[in-house]
Design an enzyme around this catalytic site. Structure first.
Site, PDB file in Angstrom:
ATOM      1  N   CYS A 158      -2.111   9.458   2.451  1.00 37.13           N
ATOM      2  CA  CYS A 158      -1.646   8.921   1.160  1.00 37.13           C
ATOM      3  C   CYS A 158      -2.641   9.139   0.033  1.00 37.13           C
ATOM      4  O   CYS A 158      -2.257   9.149  -1.138  1.00 37.13           O
ATOM      5  CB  CYS A 158      -1.319   7.440   1.291  1.00 37.13           C
ATOM      6  SG  CYS A 158      -2.712   6.411   1.806  1.00 37.13           S
TER       7      CYS A 158
ATOM      8  N   GLU B  68       0.870  -1.178   0.000  1.00 36.87           N
ATOM      9  CA  GLU B  68       0.000   0.000   0.000  1.00 36.87           C
ATOM     10  C   GLU B  68       0.902   1.221   0.000  1.00 36.87           C
ATOM     11  O   GLU B  68       1.465   1.585   1.026  1.00 36.87           O
ATOM     12  CB  GLU B  68      -0.920  -0.019   1.234  1.00 36.87           C
ATOM     13  CG  GLU B  68      -1.884  -1.196   1.275  1.00 36.87           C
ATOM     14  CD  GLU B  68      -2.918  -1.161   0.166  1.00 36.87           C
ATOM     15  OE1 GLU B  68      -3.117  -0.077  -0.422  1.00 36.87           O
ATOM     16  OE2 GLU B  68      -3.520  -2.207  -0.124  1.00 36.87           O
TER      17      GLU B  68
END
Length: 459
Positions: free
Chosen positions: A245, A211
């Site tokens: 993010c 991720e």
């Protein structure tokens, strides 16, 4: 603290070999215990997050503790169903048979979590790994020591250390862990470190979920609702002081809308954080001096439209809008990961495509427009992990949607049942009946080709 990583892995392998984690009742029992403990420690977790980077309690509950409590409740409620072997329709060539998919745990798993959402992004994958029947070594971030300490305490209280354990420390500890042989590795963090993790996994062909991140574009056209778009962009970008993010990383605004939209952004920043965001209790701080220095240098290098104030002692950087920085500037080269939002303009669809193509595939993409044709074209024309039309970040909040990247923004996905599936090998099994044995597949094959092609074509 010194850790014998080889011994930790060996002990977890032995624990897994006992078969205890394959028992669904056992998994649900420990997840219920975890739920009880995280509910009891919620205020402590919020205090730790504040101590690490002044995360507002509302944001801590909304983006960290609340998500984990919801994820645990969902997993406990659904786990029995998820873990059952799933029957699928058999192939005619296998007739008569019963065909099933079994969800099988990988074994010993390593989870390396980041600092920006240090609680949520550690526990969320852990829930999936435990639910699927694995053992877990969790390596939380050393950049947020207060939260990592709470994580270690919770895990120690809930789990047998040979089932789940937390290993704290910096880069040397991560390197030691990555040198071990794992059955699965789950990493959340930067692209640079993600490549190191993938390289460490490669010799043993260890499957990984990565991720990562990337430069997330946010497109605003003349047909959008400027006030609402600005409000949602300000929220998504400056949540956690931009250290998210999937936050918008740069704006691509239709040229004739730039002035009015910048004005709307300024109004919404003031509405959210007041005239002086440093005095707002709703605005977090940068996590470390190292990250502060990197962000402050971006502001100095480009023209500021809004904000730009910094305070090194407080690790404070104001919500900042930069005016069309060059594509080779520091603000436009890599993911910003802070409360700085460059605004670029476009005059044609080609301008948008050229700008997005300048970067690797992003983790998220957002488009604001009341023109459905334009919005859908933006969504379908570009590759990205996930995103939204007329909002930011909120796709993360639906456990039914897989969350993950593509290309350099990541490999694999999780959340809800997707987390269980990520940490489960899908084992296909057929049980063939003995009361009929169709001779078609057996040699000799002479005279069977026509019948074979018939079956392949229609069944």
């Amino acid at each position: 603290m010194e850790y014998n990583c080889s011994e930790i892995v060996l002990n977890q392998q032995k624990f897994f070999a006992t078969g205890r984690t394959k028992n669904v009742h056992f998994r649900k029992t420990v997840l219920k215990k975890l739920l009880k403990e995280v509910q009891k420690r919620e205020n402590d977790i919020c205090d730790a997050l504040y101590a690490d980077f002044k995360k507002p309690k509302f944001e801590a509950v909304m983006t960290e503790t609340g998500i984990i409590i919801s994820e645990l409740r969902l997993t406990i409620r659904k786990l029995t169903s998820w873990a059952k072997a799933k029957r699928v329709f058999p192939s005619i060539l296998n007739f008569p048979s019963k065909d099933r998919i079994h969800s099988e745990p990988y074994g010993t798993t390593l989870i390396i979590s980041p600092w920006n959402y240090p609680y949520q992004l550690a526990i969320a994958p852990l829930i999936g790994a435990v639910a699927a029947g694995n053992t877990v070594v969790l390596k939380p971030s050393e950049v947020t020591p207060n939260t990592s300490a709470i994580l270690a305490e919770i895990i120690s209280e809930v789990f047998d250390e040979n089932h789940v354990t937390a290993v704290q420390g910096g880069v040397p500890v991560s390197e030691k862990l990555l040198a071990e042989r794992w059955d699965y590795i789950f990493f959340t963090g930067s692209v640079h470190v993600g490549k190191i993790v993938a390289k460490a996994a490669a010799p043993n062909l260890t499957p990984v979920t990565l991720e990562l991140g990337g430069k997330n574009p946010c497109i605003v056209d003349i047909h959008s609702d400027f006030k609402l778009a600005a409000k949602r962009i300000v929220w998504g970008k400056f949540l956690n002081a931009g250290q998210t993010c999937i936050a918008p990383d740069y704006l691509i605004v239709q040229a004739q809308a730039k002035f009015d939209f910048t004005k709307a952004l300024n109004e919404e920043i003031k509405a959210a954080f007041g005239e002086n965001p440093q005095e707002s209790s709703d605005f977090a701080r940068i996590v470390s001096k190292k990250h502060f220095d990197r962000l402050a240098s971006m502001i100095k290098a480009d023209e500021v439209l809004i904000g730009g104030e910094t305070d090194e002692d407080d690790l404070y950087i104001a919500p900042t809008i930069l005016d069309e920085p060059a594509l080779d500037s520091e603000a436009m080269k890599d993911e910003i990961f802070g409360p700085i939002l460059p605004i670029q303009v476009y005059n044609s669809l080609e301008d948008i495509s050229n700008m997005i193509a300048n970067y690797e595939k992003p983790l998220a993409l957002y488009v604001f427009s009341n023109d459905d044709k334009f919005a859908n074209r933006m969504i379908t024309s570009h590759s990205f992990g996930g995103g939204a039309i007329n909002d930011t970040v909120m796709h993360f909040g639906n456990h039914r949607l897989p969350f993950g990247g593509v290309g350099e923004s990541g490999i694999g996905a999780y959340h809800g049942k997707h987390s269980f599936d990520t940490f489960s090998h899908k084992k296909s099994v057929i049980k063939k009946a003995n009361w009929l044995d169709i001779p078609l597949r057996y040699a000799p094959y002479k005279g069977k080709m026509k019948l074979l092609k018939f079956f392949l074509k229609y069944f």
